[in-house]
Structures are given as C-alpha cells and as structure tokens.
Design an enzyme around this catalytic site. Sequence first.
Site, PDB file in Angstrom:
ATOM      1  N   GLU A 175       0.825  -1.202   0.000  1.00 43.60           N
ATOM      2  CA  GLU A 175       0.000   0.000   0.000  1.00 43.60           C
ATOM      3  C   GLU A 175       0.864   1.259   0.000  1.00 43.60           C
ATOM      4  OE1 GLU A 175      -3.804  -1.795   2.517  1.00 43.60           O
ATOM      5  OE2 GLU A 175      -2.521  -0.284   3.442  1.00 43.60           O
ATOM      6  N   LYS A 203       2.428   4.542   1.189  1.00 45.21           N
ATOM      7  CA  LYS A 203       2.690   5.143   2.491  1.00 45.21           C
ATOM      8  C   LYS A 203       2.557   6.653   2.338  1.00 45.21           C
ATOM      9  CE  LYS A 203       5.792   5.214   6.450  1.00 45.21           C
ATOM     10  NZ  LYS A 203       5.398   6.584   6.786  1.00 45.21           N
ATOM     11  N   ARG A 252      -1.971  10.451  10.870  1.00 46.78           N
ATOM     12  CA  ARG A 252      -2.785   9.255  11.151  1.00 46.78           C
ATOM     13  C   ARG A 252      -4.082   9.682  11.823  1.00 46.78           C
ATOM     14  NH1 ARG A 252      -0.572   3.978  12.060  1.00 46.78           N
ATOM     15  NH2 ARG A 252      -2.294   2.470  12.085  1.00 46.78           N
ATOM     16  N   ARG A 297      -3.016   9.742  16.094  1.00 52.09           N
ATOM     17  CA  ARG A 297      -2.204   8.595  16.518  1.00 52.09           C
ATOM     18  C   ARG A 297      -1.958   8.608  18.022  1.00 52.09           C
ATOM     19  NH1 ARG A 297       3.696   6.942  13.980  1.00 52.09           N
ATOM     20  NH2 ARG A 297       4.628   6.126  15.876  1.00 52.09           N
ATOM     21  N   PHE A 339      -7.370   2.799   5.303  1.00 47.12           N
ATOM     22  CA  PHE A 339      -6.694   1.556   4.940  1.00 47.12           C
ATOM     23  C   PHE A 339      -7.035   0.382   5.846  1.00 47.12           C
ATOM     24  CE2 PHE A 339      -3.479   4.365   7.018  1.00 47.12           C
ATOM     25  CZ  PHE A 339      -3.408   3.732   8.255  1.00 47.12           C
ATOM     26  N   LYS A 370       7.367  -1.111   6.580  1.00 47.12           N
ATOM     27  CA  LYS A 370       7.410   0.077   5.730  1.00 47.12           C
ATOM     28  C   LYS A 370       8.724   0.109   4.955  1.00 47.12           C
ATOM     29  CE  LYS A 370       8.809   2.854   9.737  1.00 47.12           C
ATOM     30  NZ  LYS A 370       8.443   3.970  10.631  1.00 47.12           N
TER      31      LYS A 370
END
Length: 512
Positions: free
Chosen positions: A208, A210, A215, A230, A299, A380
């Site tokens: 996916e 980034k 967030r 976040r 996501f 990541k």
Amino acid sequence: MLLDRLARVSQEVAATSARSRKTALLAGLFRDAEAADVPIVIPYLAGRLPQGRLGIGWKVLGRAVAPADEPTLTVREVDARLSEVGKVSGPGAQAERARLVGELMGAATEAEQRFLVGLITGEVRQGALDALAVEGLAEATGAPAADVRRAVMLAGSLQTVAEALLAEGPAALARFRLTVGRPVLPMLAHTATSVAEAVGKLGACAVEEKLDGIRVQVHRDGDDVRLYTRTLDDITDRLPELTRAARELRGERFVLDGEVIAFGPDGRPRSFQEIAGRVGSRVDVTTAAREVPVSPVFFDALAVDGRDLLDLAFSERHAELARLVPEPMRVRRTVVRGDDDVPEAEAFLAETLRRGHEGVVVKALDAPYSAGRRGAAWLKVKPVHTLDLVVLAAEWGHGRRTGKLSNLHLGARTADGGFAMLGKTFKGMTDAMLGWQTERLQELAVERKGWGVVVRPELVVEIAYDGLQRSTRYPAGVTLRFARVVRYRQDKRPEDADTVETLLAAHPEVRP
C-alpha cells in the site's frame, strides 16, 4: 513512591541488555507503586514529562545546586512541582522558573538530580519502552501479559490499565473492550530495507502507498462522529471535511483507520508540515479549511456494525473496509502472493514515489490488527536520504550516556563559507562511537558550556533523515526530520560537506 526508587530502577534498566532482567526490575517497581503513582511513574520511565515542554533550558539546568543528603522527594511531589513550573508565564517568568527548578534540585539527591536533568531535557533513554512496562506490570500483578497488552490497546492508555490493575487486580482487565467513541492505540510498522525483503518475510501481502500525512482514527455512531490522532487526541472540531465524509459512508456504526492528507494545485501531496499545521489549527477552522483542505484515505477497519474485527485477518478486514468506503477514499494498493511477484511490488513502489508519496507499507494478508504495537506483519519501505554535515557542537548525555558527548548539533555549508545549523541528533550511535566522539570533540572544543561544547567545524558526519520541514528556530529556515548518525566521514573535509542550497533543491516542497 520516592523518586530515588524510580531513578535507581531507571539506571539499572539502562545498564542491562537482558529483557528478562529489565522486566523483573519493572515488576518490582510496580509492586512498590501505589495506583496513584502510575500516571507519573510510567511516563517518567519512558522519558516523557506529563506536562510536556516546560521552557527550561541548559542555562537553568547547568547551574550547580548542592544535592540533598537523603532522598525525601516522592514522584507525586516532583510532578506537582514541575506542574507549577509549567504554569509560570508573563513578566519575570524565566527568573521564577529558575527559582522553582533550583528549589527542586536542592531537595534532590545527586542521583535524583541526574535523573531529573535527563527527564527535563528529553535524554532519559533507558530502554523502558511501553512493551517492557506491559510485561513488568503483568508479572507484578499475576495477569497474563497478552491480556494486559490487549487491554492497553483497547484503553488507549497504559497508565489507565496500570491504575486499574494495581487497584483491583487482574479482574479489572475484563472491562476494557473495543468501544465506538473510545480510541485505541494504532498498529505500527517496522522497517524493511526493500520491497523484496518485505515480501520475502511476509509472503502473501498487500503493498500500500505510504502517505506522509496525519494518522487518523474515525469513529461513527449514527450521526455522532469523532476523530482521533495517533496519540489519541480528539481533533473532531478541527476537520469538518472528515466528519462530513464519515457521515456519507454506508455504515452507521464503525471504527476506521486511515490518514489525513492534502493536495496542492498540481495534484501532488502537500508537505507534512502543511498538513500538520492544518490539523493543529484550532482558532479559525473555516479559514484553515479553505486554505488547506484535507481528505481522508482509509486503509483498515477495526469495527463495523458493532462487530470487533481486530482478530480477523487483514484480508477480511479490508473486505469490510471496501464494503463501507468507496475506492477513491481507500489507499491505493496491489496484492502480491510471494517472491515471484516482487517485480510487480517494486513497480508499485516506483509509481508511488513518482506520485509524490514517501514509500509503501507491506502488510501480511493473514495478520490480525496488533493495536499499539510495531508488529512484524506491517513493514514500511521508503528511500533513505543522507547528507554529509559538519558537527558544530555537542551536548552532554544523561542516563547511560552520562559523561559522553551525545546530542550533536549539525550544520550544512552556506554560500558565504560558513555553516547553518539544521538540527540535532543523538540517534544511531554505538557505544564505541560515543566514546570516540567524546574524546575527539573535546579536542576540537573552542568553548565549554554547562550543557556541552562548541567545536571547530572540522568533523564531517553522514546523517540519514526522513525528510525536511520548515522551522523558524534554525537560520536556514528548515530542519531535518528524524535525523540519525550513519557514520563519521574522516575521509572528508568540512568543505566537502553538503550545502544548504543542495538540501533545499532536493526538497523544493519545503523551501522557505
């Protein structure tokens, strides 16, 4: 609990590399703690001040204050005194802060003084991370570590769970459930050096985009929508676009995980700093929304129609997400089945970078949602930027780095032949590197201060960093994001270091 007890455990945790020993030390500390101590003990262990920044610099902390002979300060008393410091403002504030800090240091023993200086300056790095604290808390109370971990994830706060456990015992964990309207700690990703490495570790996975945004966790219960960051801050009132978008989705009751991003007139993503500024804007939200409109990109789905999806495989959670959220509001992705599909994944990464995003996150299709943890199921991958910079100064370290020059002041060359500071870092250093640079930087010192040394700009160091952002604190108008040391370049001279102009040319989106 006495601060001396906490300071000594912090030092012991820093001195050992054995996870079992760290856990035992923390368990003993929690056994001695009262429930009311927990909201202070846990952030102190992690090197965080509950009050945030206090406006106390080295000019104040560098003053010599005779230590107390015997420990008398409790953690709650220290916290109250620091809260008092944090409330000081207006004319004479600096002098008043200095007075209050001096009184606190005078009541502290030598060991407590070292701990407090490290805590206030943000250099307490004893390795007592939240995961270790969870294990220590479980051992101290007899609760299964997995149950404590899940309760923390659902409560969104280790402190909340710890208080309940120490006050009521393991039975208290049963009340922590996924609830729409109460944020949970987000699942985080580890790092992989390449897409091939990530796919090799995970097998069947989704690759996916980034996104370099903020967030966001979106909770909807009928018409009531709440938005959380976040760090679980409620930002609902700041982002009316997201509230409208959530109300337009098909479901009536859900919790979604995603990112807030913004696009410029050219269709490319705006800088992280612009997005952060928009999300942080609290005063004139209408004007801020007009100048920097943001969009949600989702996501993951954590709950849908009253069902807790956390333990489902990612493939199943994404199916629920796709049912609720139209494709334009979902993150771009491709699904690969293993090593044979690596070229496809690499092509997706290349396209993602071309579109202006910072990399990809590779996610195992069979993994549950491990909230609040850096699970091995999310990896990541993003390009690493490096610069050759010159060390301008260095600050003395604290905790296990006491007596070592640790925090480096980093400079790039300027057009007039000087150097402009771009930021600081204490990350990426081995013990051997710390020892060497402490000796070498003292040889280069031209000025010695309470906080460290100013040095001749002769030592070149290679620095990795994640990006650039605007900053009024530094002369070039920018600072490095997440800078860390790669190695010293003793083969290079200061005139070989990178220039401010070269750096700005590589990041046109943040040029001051």
